[in-house]
Structure formats: structure tokens, C-alpha cells
Scaffold this motif. Sequence first.
Motif, short mmCIF file in Angstrom:
data_model
loop_
_atom_site.label_atom_id
_atom_site.label_comp_id
_atom_site.label_asym_id
_atom_site.label_seq_id
_atom_site.Cartn_x
_atom_site.Cartn_y
_atom_site.Cartn_z
N ASN A 54 7.16 -6.84 2.55
CA ASN A 54 8.20 -6.04 2.82
C ASN A 54 7.55 -4.63 2.85
O ASN A 54 7.04 -3.82 2.12
N PHE A 55 7.31 -4.17 4.48
CA PHE A 55 6.50 -2.95 4.78
C PHE A 55 7.22 -1.78 4.00
O PHE A 55 6.54 -0.78 3.85
N ASP A 56 8.46 -1.84 3.90
CA ASP A 56 9.20 -0.60 3.64
C ASP A 56 8.73 -0.28 2.33
O ASP A 56 8.76 1.00 1.81
N MET A 57 8.39 -1.11 1.37
CA MET A 57 8.19 -0.86 0.05
C MET A 57 6.86 0.02 -0.22
O MET A 57 6.75 0.60 -1.17
N PHE A 58 6.05 0.13 0.98
CA PHE A 58 4.70 0.69 0.87
C PHE A 58 4.69 2.03 1.84
O PHE A 58 3.82 2.64 2.25
N LYS A 59 5.83 2.79 2.22
CA LYS A 59 6.11 3.56 3.10
C LYS A 59 5.67 4.82 2.66
O LYS A 59 4.97 5.61 3.49
N LYS A 63 2.93 6.36 -5.01
CA LYS A 63 2.99 5.13 -5.77
C LYS A 63 4.34 4.87 -6.54
O LYS A 63 4.39 5.81 -7.42
N ASP A 64 5.23 4.06 -6.19
CA ASP A 64 6.51 3.80 -7.19
C ASP A 64 6.16 2.90 -8.31
O ASP A 64 5.55 1.95 -8.12
N GLU A 65 6.70 3.60 -9.32
CA GLU A 65 6.39 2.86 -10.65
C GLU A 65 6.74 1.33 -10.64
O GLU A 65 6.10 0.55 -11.01
N SER A 66 7.82 1.43 -10.17
CA SER A 66 8.59 -0.12 -10.15
C SER A 66 7.70 -1.05 -9.18
O SER A 66 7.60 -2.30 -9.53
N ILE A 67 7.25 -0.52 -8.13
CA ILE A 67 6.44 -1.36 -7.08
C ILE A 67 5.00 -1.58 -7.71
O ILE A 67 4.53 -3.09 -7.79
N THR A 68 4.24 -0.69 -8.48
CA THR A 68 3.33 -1.00 -9.11
C THR A 68 3.17 -1.89 -10.15
O THR A 68 2.57 -2.60 -10.65
N LYS A 69 4.48 -1.94 -10.67
CA LYS A 69 4.57 -3.02 -12.15
C LYS A 69 4.64 -4.60 -11.40
O LYS A 69 3.94 -5.36 -12.16
N GLU A 70 5.40 -4.49 -10.08
CA GLU A 70 5.33 -5.71 -9.64
C GLU A 70 4.11 -6.29 -9.15
O GLU A 70 3.50 -7.54 -9.31
N LEU A 71 3.17 -5.30 -8.65
CA LEU A 71 1.88 -5.52 -8.40
C LEU A 71 1.15 -6.03 -9.39
O LEU A 71 0.45 -7.10 -9.21
N GLY A 81 -2.62 0.23 -8.74
CA GLY A 81 -2.74 1.56 -7.92
C GLY A 81 -3.45 1.07 -6.46
O GLY A 81 -3.26 1.81 -5.60
N ARG A 82 -4.69 0.65 -6.73
CA ARG A 82 -5.51 0.20 -5.69
C ARG A 82 -5.02 -0.68 -4.70
O ARG A 82 -5.06 -0.40 -3.29
N ILE A 83 -4.22 -1.66 -5.18
CA ILE A 83 -3.58 -2.44 -4.13
C ILE A 83 -2.44 -1.66 -3.29
O ILE A 83 -2.46 -2.01 -2.07
N TYR A 84 -1.82 -0.96 -4.06
CA TYR A 84 -0.64 -0.03 -3.39
C TYR A 84 -1.32 0.58 -2.21
O TYR A 84 -0.92 0.89 -0.99
N GLY A 85 -2.34 1.47 -2.67
CA GLY A 85 -3.16 2.23 -1.40
C GLY A 85 -3.48 1.83 -0.40
O GLY A 85 -3.49 2.01 0.66
N GLN A 86 -4.23 0.18 -0.74
CA GLN A 86 -4.84 -0.37 0.47
C GLN A 86 -3.79 -0.88 1.32
O GLN A 86 -4.01 -0.73 2.71
N ILE A 87 -2.68 -1.38 1.02
CA ILE A 87 -1.66 -1.80 1.82
C ILE A 87 -0.98 -0.57 2.49
O ILE A 87 -0.62 -0.76 3.69
#
Length: 336
Positions: A54-59, A63-71, A81-87
Motif C-alpha cells: 500500500n503506497f499510501d502507508m509510506f507517503k 514514520k507512523d508508529e503503527s506502521i513501524t510496529k507492523e514492519l 525505521g530503516r525499512i520505512y525510510g527505504q520504501i
Amino acid sequence: MEYEVDELIQKYNLPIVQLDNNRNYWLVRTNAGAYFEEFFTENYIAVGWDDFTNFDMFKTKKKDESITKELAEAYPKEQPGRIYGQIHRFLYEMKIGDVVMIPSENSTLIRFGIIESEPRMRSISDTRIDEGACPYVKVRTVKWIKTVRRLELDPYLFRMMQSHQAISNANDYAHFIDRTLHSFFIKNNKAFLVLPVKKEGDIPAYDLIRFVDSIIDLIPLVNDIKGIEQEFEKEDLDLKLNVQSPGFTEFVSNAPHLILGIGLLLIFLTGSKFKGISSSDEEYEANFKGLFEDEFKNGIDNYEQIKNRNIENFSRVKAELPEDIKKLLEESNREG
């Protein structure tokens, strides 16, 4: 009448590239080279972590805490946090027109390309993945333009290759990448002419000085080219040297017309016949119809002497006309 830079390029069909000042540069890893050939043959780059499509998750960059928790739950061995930044970087920081580089196994080859599309999702079968194909589904289309062997890579780029992130910003190396891709270009209102030097081993200082001087001595002739009405001095030209084997000389000026003029004169003087300049010792008989009016050639005092001096000094250090200029000569030869 003085021509604008664009008009001069068009008038003389110059192989000079005007680079976008705002383009970015990226190094994209290929899973230790495993996907290097596939990225090249299928004209794309990709990023992993395929549980998240879902591209919108990383717009947002934040970093959104809920998204980093899922990651973290999906990839417990990696830093969320690194994964989020790379995507986020792949989806929203990369732009069409940016330069991208991919390394092969052990970085023995580096391919350079231009991003041509926005990110998209692709489908890939389990069968292809089982056969070793890249499984990543988030991709961008790339037009590959050049491949460089590590041994021929600009030494200033070696440090860049030490980054091991999936995607690294390489803007700090922009100029070294530009001169790897282009030998005759304008950027940020500066013009650059990069001449390869192929002589192996030590180059006698006398030969190098003569080669550089023969280029600098063209400046008074630039002032006589129709359409260039500025008066240039030798102090208007800067020089950078890297004469390791292989090496180069890089001529730079804040006056683009000066570099354009020098490029024109090198085509005109050495392009007519430059045996000994090309590494294969081929002879080229240039036939540049309309490149210079006859009166310009006839107006150069000691024209043959100047031409022969340039050819001799190129040969002494095994300098070459840049590939893009040689291609223009070849095209002119075919047309003639």
C-alpha cells in the motif's frame, strides 16, 4: 550577433548535454548482484519488503508508529525505521529523470540509467521466483545508458560503493557521476569538457604540459568563431587532472561559450584526421558540412601547424576525443 548557448548547440549540432540542475542520484543494490542482469535486461529497479504494497502507508517522511510496529512484526530481524525510510525513498523521493546506478556481484560492473516511470506494482509467478527471478513487486522503469567496469570507475566514486543500504542517495557524488556519463556538458551555468587520457604508466611532465597548453592556446581562436562575440582570456578556463591509467583531463568554465568553442575547435582541428588519438589507431576523415565557413579556416594563421600540433600532443598522452564527439564525427563521415 552572439548566439545563445542553445542556438549555438543547434547551429553546429554539438553533442553537448544540458543537465537538469535538480536531478538526483541513487545507488540501488541488487541483492549482492543476484538481480543485476535481470534489472538490466528487463529495464527496471525494485525494492523488497513485499508484505507492504500500500503506497499510501509510506507517503509522509515522518514514520507512523503503527506502521513501524507492523514492519517490526513482519521483519523482526530488521530495523523498522530503516525499512520505512527505504520504501519511502523508493516511492516518493526518487523522481523521473533521476540517475540510478546498480552494481554487479563484487561491484565489478556498474550500470547507470535514468528513471523513466513512477513506482508501480508488478505480478510475478511463483515459478519464476523458484527459478531465481527477483521476487520484488514494487518497481520503476529505467533506461540504461552506460556500463562501467570497476577498474575504469572514477576513483572518487569508490567511497560511494561502500554503502550497503538497498537504496542510497548519491547526490554528494553528482559531479563525478555526471563526468562518468557525459564528456561534454553544461550544468549550473558551467560547462565541462572531459578528455580521456589512455597512456599507461607515468606520463612525462613535458608531454602533459604540451597537451594542456595546446588546448589553452585555442582560446584566442574561440574569440574568432562567428556567433561567439565574447572575448575570453586564458584565465577563464579551469583544469582538473586525473592522469592515472586510465585518466582524464577536465576543462571547466563559468563561460559555457568558451567550452563550446573549444569543443568545436577540437572537432575542427583534430577531427579532420586524428590517427593516433583513437585507441584503435583508426583514421577519421571528418566531413563537417557547414561546421565552419571557409573564411574561418582560411583566417587562422598557421592552420596546418596548429592542427598538427594538437594531433601530436593528443598522441603523446594517448588522449582521445570523447566518445560522443567521435560518434558525431562518424555520423558526419557516413552522411558525407
